[in-house]
Write an enzyme that holds these catalytic residues in place. Structure first.
Site, PDB file in Angstrom:
ATOM      1  N   CYS A 256       9.351  52.386  93.653  1.00  0.00           N
ATOM      2  CA  CYS A 256      10.419  52.089  93.637  1.00  0.00           C
ATOM      3  C   CYS A 256      11.514  53.163  93.882  1.00  0.00           C
ATOM      4  CB  CYS A 256      11.949  51.267  92.705  1.00  0.00           C
ATOM      5  SG  CYS A 256      13.269  50.976  92.427  1.00  0.00           S
TER       6      CYS A 256
ATOM      7  N   CYS B 286      25.527  57.471  94.783  1.00  0.00           N
ATOM      8  CA  CYS B 286      25.045  56.510  96.372  1.00  0.00           C
ATOM      9  C   CYS B 286      26.871  56.382  96.334  1.00  0.00           C
ATOM     10  CB  CYS B 286      25.096  55.146  95.624  1.00  0.00           C
ATOM     11  SG  CYS B 286      24.896  53.862  96.843  1.00  0.00           S
TER      12      CYS B 286
ATOM     13  N   CYS C 192      29.879  50.126  94.196  1.00  0.00           N
ATOM     14  CA  CYS C 192      29.033  48.130  93.956  1.00  0.00           C
ATOM     15  C   CYS C 192      29.597  48.410  92.484  1.00  0.00           C
ATOM     16  CB  CYS C 192      27.972  47.701  94.065  1.00  0.00           C
ATOM     17  SG  CYS C 192      27.565  47.710  95.763  1.00  0.00           S
TER      18      CYS C 192
ATOM     19  N   CYS D 194      27.183  47.971  90.203  1.00  0.00           N
ATOM     20  CA  CYS D 194      25.830  48.941  89.426  1.00  0.00           C
ATOM     21  C   CYS D 194      26.172  50.007  89.393  1.00  0.00           C
ATOM     22  CB  CYS D 194      25.568  48.805  91.017  1.00  0.00           C
ATOM     23  SG  CYS D 194      24.140  49.974  91.257  1.00  0.00           S
TER      24      CYS D 194
ATOM     25  N   SER E 185      16.031  48.564 101.442  1.00  0.00           N
ATOM     26  CA  SER E 185      17.841  47.637 101.296  1.00  0.00           C
ATOM     27  C   SER E 185      18.901  48.050 101.320  1.00  0.00           C
ATOM     28  CB  SER E 185      17.377  48.017  99.600  1.00  0.00           C
ATOM     29  OG  SER E 185      18.616  46.525  98.731  1.00  0.00           O
TER      30      SER E 185
ATOM     31  N   CYS F 245      17.285  46.574  89.088  1.00  0.00           N
ATOM     32  CA  CYS F 245      18.194  46.919  89.575  1.00  0.00           C
ATOM     33  C   CYS F 245      18.919  47.430  89.246  1.00  0.00           C
ATOM     34  CB  CYS F 245      18.301  45.342  89.532  1.00  0.00           C
ATOM     35  SG  CYS F 245      16.742  45.116  91.337  1.00  0.00           S
TER      36      CYS F 245
HETATM   37  N1  SAH Z   1      22.070  50.926  98.164  1.00  0.00           N
HETATM   38  C1  SAH Z   1      20.925  49.219  98.290  1.00  0.00           C
HETATM   39  C2  SAH Z   1      19.877  49.590  97.763  1.00  0.00           C
HETATM   40  C3  SAH Z   1      19.870  49.971  96.074  1.00  0.00           C
HETATM   41  S1  SAH Z   1      18.965  48.618  95.738  1.00  0.00           S
HETATM   42  C4  SAH Z   1      21.737  48.654  98.268  1.00  0.00           C
HETATM   43  O1  SAH Z   1      22.254  48.229  97.607  1.00  0.00           O
HETATM   44  O2  SAH Z   1      20.657  47.252  98.434  1.00  0.00           O
HETATM   45  C5  SAH Z   1      19.340  47.758  94.202  1.00  0.00           C
HETATM   46  C6  SAH Z   1      19.428  46.253  93.970  1.00  0.00           C
HETATM   47  O3  SAH Z   1      19.731  46.046  92.916  1.00  0.00           O
HETATM   48  C7  SAH Z   1      20.017  46.027  95.274  1.00  0.00           C
HETATM   49  O4  SAH Z   1      20.099  44.772  95.489  1.00  0.00           O
HETATM   50  C8  SAH Z   1      21.477  45.825  94.053  1.00  0.00           C
HETATM   51  O5  SAH Z   1      22.697  44.508  95.205  1.00  0.00           O
HETATM   52  C9  SAH Z   1      20.704  45.115  93.324  1.00  0.00           C
HETATM   53  N2  SAH Z   1      21.601  45.693  91.951  1.00  0.00           N
HETATM   54  C10 SAH Z   1      22.969  46.799  91.810  1.00  0.00           C
HETATM   55  N3  SAH Z   1      23.496  46.571  89.971  1.00  0.00           N
HETATM   56  C11 SAH Z   1      22.156  45.538  89.691  1.00  0.00           C
HETATM   57  C12 SAH Z   1      22.931  44.720  88.328  1.00  0.00           C
HETATM   58  N4  SAH Z   1      23.145  45.391  87.702  1.00  0.00           N
HETATM   59  N5  SAH Z   1      21.948  44.025  88.054  1.00  0.00           N
HETATM   60  C13 SAH Z   1      20.729  43.368  88.686  1.00  0.00           C
HETATM   61  N6  SAH Z   1      21.275  43.921  90.061  1.00  0.00           N
HETATM   62  C14 SAH Z   1      21.560  44.455  90.779  1.00  0.00           C
END
Ligand code: SAH
Length: 374
Positions: A129, A136, A140, A143, A225, A367
């Protein structure tokens, strides 16, 4: 050494598309196509076939130090080291869990910026990963990476080096399970890959091209992603690279998605799903819909039902992710019974669905937990 400190936390909903302009790291072999490598080698006054030799050392033997390339003349080794093998990543800290089969590395980049990558070894595959940006800009709220803001884009070689580092550890037998190789790469570390499009495409090409051009990882094993940058999804579809697209949807309705994934204020659910179906049609690849289940926020049965209706009969798969805890967030993972009901509702619509494991949670490597602090 001067270091780049992260920007302050962005205001809620604030998006940052353009990365701050910063000094770039020195050029590395992995930044270049084979043609470009030959040109550099020629400029150094060496025979073009040396480019093949260097590339095989790097992508096959995972050797990034010309001093150890003893089949090259000593004088050439020094030149190649200076021109093509700058030190891009310095390991600051390693954390492991799952008996050593999950391993998170904190890296310092040349300018002090910090990023993380995670290696996950399973019985049938090993996934790296990787991060594509320091921080970023997509903000969100659930995150950890998004909360810190965007420091800078990473270069192609900085991205590739994370995979090579993992491959090296596996080849050296440092990861329990015997010597192995990287079979999968997911752009699910720090950053929004499609907001750093050119460097990410370069990195994908280096990953999938066979040696001596690249690492020779199957394109099917590579997943990009995204929060849903619609024009960039269209561009990616046209690249002729059959990588898997993962779309971080997290809500089927605009009202909620506007707050959970702020990019939704720019491109709505219907638009981003259209882009995903176009991607599936062009590449014949199943699109993965990422959906973090957040207790009492997005996990209601009616939302599962709405999601099911929006995506049924499409080339799609839903990945439900129990929300991983992040500092300062009041949100938690859904109750088990709500998670089960959500799965059942999607299955009712005939939508393939799995619940993702929460590998790396204990080391803040799951994640949304990557925040890269020392
Ligand atoms: N910016 C891209 C790549 C990061 S991927 C994207 O958002 O897709 C990281 C993944 O983990 C994304 O699907 C994101 O939404 C998810 N994610 C982020 N914070 C999280 C959390 N606290 N718990 C579970 N998944 C999360």
């Amino acid at each position: 050494m001067s270091t780049v400190s992260p920007p302050g936390a962005p205001a809620p909903g604030q998006l940052t598309f353009v990365a701050p302009r910063r000094a770039k790291p020195a050029r590395h072999l992995a930044d270049l196509t084979m043609t470009e490598r030959r040109a550099v080698v020629a400029e150094l006054g060496e025979k073009p076939f040396r480019a093949d030799q260097l590339s095989r050392h790097y992508f096959e033997k995972l050797n990034g130090d010309p001093e150890l390339m003893t089949d090259l003349p000593a004088t050439a080794r020094e030149k190649f080291a200076a021109a093509l093998f700058p030190k891009l990543l310095t390991s600051v800290r390693e954390m492991t869990t799952d008996g050593g089969t999950t391993r998170k590395t904190l890296w310092r980049l040349f300018d002090g910026a910090l990023v993380e990558s995670v290696l996950m070894r399973y019985s049938d595959r090993t996934t790296m990963c990787v991060s594509s940006q320091a921080g970023c800009g997509m903000n969100c709220p659930f995150c950890a990476t998004g909360q810190a803001g965007l420091t800078r884009n990473m270069t192609t070689a900085e991205i590739v080096e994370q995979v090579v580092a993992g491959a090296r550890a596996l080849a050296a037998g440092e990861v329990p399970g015997g010597p192995g190789r990287v079979s999968n790469v997911v752009f699910m570390g720090m950053g929004e890959p499609l907001a750093n499009y050119k460097a990410v495409i370069g990195a994908v090409r280096r990953m999938v091209e066979p040696s001596p051009d690249g690492l020779g990882i199957s394109a099917r094993g590579v997943t990009v992603s995204t929060v849903g940058l619609v024009p960039a999804i269209g561009k990616l579809a046209a690249e002729g690279l059959p990588v898997t697209l993962a779309l971080s949807l997290h809500a089927p309705d605009d009202e909620l998605r506007d707050t959970l994934v702020p990019i939704n204020t720019r491109w709505k659910v219907a638009e981003v799903l259209d882009a995903a179906w176009n991607y599936a049609a062009t590449t014949k690849r199943r699109v993965s819909i990422e959906y973090a289940l957040i207790k009492d926020i997005n996990d209601q049965e009616w939302r599962a039902d709405l999601l099911g209706k929006l995506i049924k009969n499409k080339l799609v798969h839903v990945n439900l992710i129990p929300l991983n805890p992040t500092p300062g967030s009041k949100w938690t993972a859904s109750r088990p019974e709500d998670e089960r009901a959500f799965v059942r509702r999607l299955e009712f619509h005939g939508v393939p669905v799995t619940v993702r494991d929460t590998r790396g949670r204990e080391i803040d490597g799951a994640c949304g937990q990557l925040a890269a602090a020392e």
